[in-house]
Design a protein around this motif. Structure first.
Motif, PDB file in Angstrom:
ATOM      1  N   ALA A 172       0.807  -1.222   0.000  1.00  0.00           N
ATOM      2  CA  ALA A 172       0.000   0.000   0.000  1.00  0.00           C
ATOM      3  C   ALA A 172       0.839   1.270   0.000  1.00  0.00           C
ATOM      4  N   SER A 173       1.898   1.310   0.781  1.00  0.00           N
ATOM      5  CA  SER A 173       2.682   2.541   0.901  1.00  0.00           C
ATOM      6  C   SER A 173       3.362   2.923  -0.406  1.00  0.00           C
ATOM      7  N   LYS A 174       3.508   1.978  -1.316  1.00  0.00           N
ATOM      8  CA  LYS A 174       4.140   2.237  -2.605  1.00  0.00           C
ATOM      9  C   LYS A 174       3.130   2.550  -3.703  1.00  0.00           C
ATOM     10  N   LEU A 175       1.853   2.358  -3.392  1.00  0.00           N
ATOM     11  CA  LEU A 175       0.840   2.412  -4.440  1.00  0.00           C
ATOM     12  C   LEU A 175      -0.161   3.540  -4.303  1.00  0.00           C
ATOM     13  N   GLN A 176      -0.307   4.109  -3.107  1.00  0.00           N
ATOM     14  CA  GLN A 176      -1.358   5.103  -2.925  1.00  0.00           C
ATOM     15  C   GLN A 176      -0.905   6.238  -2.030  1.00  0.00           C
ATOM     16  N   ASP A 177      -1.602   7.361  -2.179  1.00  0.00           N
ATOM     17  CA  ASP A 177      -1.456   8.479  -1.249  1.00  0.00           C
ATOM     18  C   ASP A 177      -2.849   8.927  -0.850  1.00  0.00           C
ATOM     19  N   GLU A 178      -2.958  10.090  -0.211  1.00  0.00           N
ATOM     20  CA  GLU A 178      -4.258  10.527   0.287  1.00  0.00           C
ATOM     21  C   GLU A 178      -5.245  10.845  -0.837  1.00  0.00           C
ATOM     22  N   ARG A 179      -4.753  10.992  -2.072  1.00  0.00           N
ATOM     23  CA  ARG A 179      -5.647  11.317  -3.194  1.00  0.00           C
ATOM     24  C   ARG A 179      -6.027  10.107  -4.028  1.00  0.00           C
ATOM     25  N   ASN A 203       7.956   5.735  -4.422  1.00  0.00           N
ATOM     26  CA  ASN A 203       8.267   4.367  -4.008  1.00  0.00           C
ATOM     27  C   ASN A 203       7.671   3.310  -4.940  1.00  0.00           C
ATOM     28  N   PHE A 204       6.939   3.751  -5.966  1.00  0.00           N
ATOM     29  CA  PHE A 204       6.298   2.764  -6.832  1.00  0.00           C
ATOM     30  C   PHE A 204       7.321   1.881  -7.551  1.00  0.00           C
ATOM     31  N   ALA A 205       8.489   2.421  -7.838  1.00  0.00           N
ATOM     32  CA  ALA A 205       9.513   1.635  -8.532  1.00  0.00           C
ATOM     33  C   ALA A 205       9.866   0.374  -7.759  1.00  0.00           C
ATOM     34  N   GLY A 206       9.655   0.387  -6.454  1.00  0.00           N
ATOM     35  CA  GLY A 206       9.954  -0.791  -5.642  1.00  0.00           C
ATOM     36  C   GLY A 206       8.766  -1.699  -5.424  1.00  0.00           C
TER      37      GLY A 206
END
Length: 296
Positions: free
Chosen positions: A204-211, A226-229
């Motif tokens: 989740a932390s690499k795929l989404q933010d508050e928007r 962080n999506f690259a990871g």
């Protein structure tokens, strides 16, 4: 895309590729204990064999029997963009050349909250003989829709959250997302094929933010550094007659690789009560809570 019998005791994670595990001869107890309780995606390959819809529900049949019905059209981010006759969507989008791409997607939902709208309840009532409850899908034990004591629920005749007919032209896409209020989903592929990419909840932390979520096809590196990871958990193609189980919390991105017709619904089973409570704690009163209240 191998198919395994349910009696195969190999660890489902010991795969050399990213295909979603496929099983046969699944019963409700095994489905709940091995997949729902374990929050494990799966494709059931033999659950729709008795559905008349597999042969009957073609684009031509939909137009001839339901073409004048007003249906809901959404874009790839679940924004309602239009309500048009079924025949108009199919005429303008189906059977196009391979280069044709569209993000518009018919999601003709049965009623899931108490408002007047272009719901699909009459459609589902009219085709109740064309499909049936899946042998592996439980008939009780639900938190949503509420099911207490000895009560049972049939997805064919009873309301379920987001029960709907999905009709999508080749290239239509549902961008990366997680289903509402931690619910699980079933997707029954009636016609055509869909490519599915899953990311596990721990990404989740690499795929989404508050928007919202990243677009895996065109990631914004500044917004999602962080999506690259991020590592996809599964990548597969759902074929006609196959049923996909989407566990709550899993991110998924779906693209129709041909003109497509699917049936879908969401649910929350009691074995996932803690995850459901955690999801409820994570949002305030709004559209999701309206849906939960309608079914409880």
């Amino acid at each position: 895309m191998r198919s395994i019998g349910f009696t195969d005791d190999r660890d489902l994670e010991d795969q050399m590729d990213k295909s979603i595990p496929r099983v046969t001869a699944l019963d409700p107890d095994a489905f709940v204990s091995r997949f729902v309780a374990q929050n494990q995606p799966v494709i059931v390959v033999d659950a729709m064999q008795s559905w008349r819809a597999l042969a009957a529900w073609t684009p031509e049949w939909l137009v001839s029997h339901h073409g004048d019905c007003e249906v809901q059209v959404y874009n790839s981010l679940f924004d309602l963009v239009d309500v048009i006759p079924f025949k108009t969507y199919i005429r303008d989008n189906f059977g196009k050349s391979p280069s044709h791409r569209t993000t518009d997607y018919v999601r003709w939902y049965a009623k899931f909250k108490d408002v007047d709208f272009y719901w699909a309840d009459a459609f589902f009532q009219s085709v109740s003989e064309d499909w049936r409850d899946l042998d592996f899908f439980p008939r009780n034990g639900f938190l949503v829709p509420v099911c207490s004591g000895d009560e049972t629920r049939s997805v064919v005749t009873d309301p379920f959250p987001y029960k709907g007919l999905f009709v999508s032209a080749r290239g239509a896409r549902t961008r990366l997302h997680r289903d509402p209020f931690g619910s699980d989903a079933i997707l029954c592929q009636v016609y055509g094929s869909k490519a599915v990419t899953f990311y596990a909840p721990d990404q989740a932390s690499k795929l989404q933010d508050e928007r919202g979520c990243v677009d895996p096809e065109e990631p914004d590196a500044a917004r999602f550094p962080n999506f690259a990871g991020a590592v996809s958990g599964y990548e597969d193609v759902l074929q006609p007659g196959e049923v996909l189980y989407v566990p709550g919390g899993w991110f998924h991105d779906v693209r129709s690789i041909s003109d497509s017709i699917s049936v879908t619904w969401n649910f929350v089973h009691s074995v996932r009560h803690q995850a459901f409570r955690d999801a409820l704690a994570g949002f305030s009163a709004g559209s999701e809570r309206e849906v939960i209240q309608y079914f409880t």
